[in-house]
Design an enzyme around this catalytic site. Structure first.
Site, short mmCIF file in Angstrom:
data_model
loop_
_atom_site.label_atom_id
_atom_site.label_comp_id
_atom_site.label_asym_id
_atom_site.label_seq_id
_atom_site.Cartn_x
_atom_site.Cartn_y
_atom_site.Cartn_z
NE ARG A 34 10.67 8.31 16.85
CZ ARG A 34 10.09 7.74 15.83
NH1 ARG A 34 9.17 8.74 15.32
NH2 ARG A 34 10.38 6.89 15.40
CG HIS A 121 6.26 7.35 6.28
ND1 HIS A 121 6.51 7.98 7.09
CD2 HIS A 121 7.54 6.91 5.79
CE1 HIS A 121 7.81 8.23 7.35
NE2 HIS A 121 8.44 7.79 6.45
CB CYS A 129 -3.74 -6.80 -1.39
SG CYS A 129 -3.44 -8.56 -1.17
CB CYS A 132 -2.36 -9.18 -5.57
SG CYS A 132 -3.67 -8.00 -4.94
CB CYS A 157 -6.25 -12.36 -3.28
SG CYS A 157 -4.67 -11.45 -3.46
#
Length: 259
Positions: A34, A121, A129, A132, A157
């Site tokens: 920003r 964050h 994933c 999962c 997965c």
């Protein structure tokens, strides 16, 4: 003695928790979001790349982001002197932890990293994933992309149901909540300190920025170091207009000379 040195001289020094934003990493060649030359300032449409709904629904966007990760300097950036100085402050007992909005992983990479670290964050050095929740090193996925897999999916997965879930960087994007446990850990760090030192954040993103309000409610001293305005400038904080690297150099020198 410069004005900045005088202002630092008058600050309470310890125990201190740092809250870091993009302004700490610009010296590593990583642009902020920003600021006057920020990514979203120059290209407001780029913000959509941070929306999980867009990422899930747009295969071409995912392929573009994976290609970009192969050459993006963000993935090979190194800690700045400021990151190393925070480590020095931790070793002196002044700094008791770091809370960061940054996803670059540079706090992890700083030499001898030893302080408690809350990455609000997440971190781009990992994949997650979306099906999962499995977390793996980013390097593994980037190797697959370099070898021709333009939109890699979750191998865990695949092993379970032969259908891989979408992979993304292990970061919180718009449309996703910050995990409550991270906010709780950050609040505990603030509770156990006397000073919250904000470095290089405009304090525009919630719920991360609300940690400043939390610190003020707990009657902690809040020092905000930023080269531009922030949303908390007139809300009881000590505002210092300065470069984060310069501020930390002077602060570390003062503390070490006082020891």
């Amino acid at each position: 003695m410069t004005d900045l040195e005088q202002r630092i001289r008058g600050l309470q020094l310890a125990p201190m928790v740092a809250f870091t934003g993009a302004g700490l990493s610009t010296a590593a060649g990583i642009p902020d979001y920003r600021g006057p030359n920020g990514i979203w300032t120059k290209d407001p449409s780029a913000a959509k790349l941070s929306r999980v709904s867009q990422y899930r629904s747009d295969p071409e966007l995912r392929r573009r982001l994976w290609r970009d990760r192969l050459t993006n300097p963000l993935y090979c950036a190194q800690p700045t002197q400021g990151h190393q100085l925070l480590e020095s402050l931790a070793n002196s007992g002044t700094l008791t932890g770091v809370i960061t909005q940054n996803v670059d992983g540079l706090h992890r990479l700083s030499t001898g990293h030893s302080y408690p670290l809350v990455e609000l964050h997440g971190c781009i050095q990992e994949t997650r994933c979306l099906c999962c929740g499995d977390i793996q090193p980013m390097d593994q996925a980037l190797t697959r992309v370099a070898n021709g897999d333009s939109d890699p999916t979750c191998l865990r997965c695949r092993d379970v149901n032969r259908s891989g879930g979408l992979l993304t960087s292990n970061t919180v994007t718009f449309g996703e909540p910050v995990p409550p446990t991270r906010l709780e850990t950050a609040q505990k760090l603030i509770d156990n300190a006397q000073v919250l030192l904000v470095l290089g954040s405009t304090l525009s993103v919630n719920p991360a920025a609300r940690l400043v309000a939390f610190a003020l409610e707990r009657e902690r001293q809040v020092v905000v170091v930023n080269q531009g305005p922030t949303r908390y400038d007139n809300r009881g904080v000590i505002k210092i207009h300065a470069d984060c690297q310069e501020f930390l150099r002077i602060l570390a020198s003062k503390i070490h000379h006082a020891a």
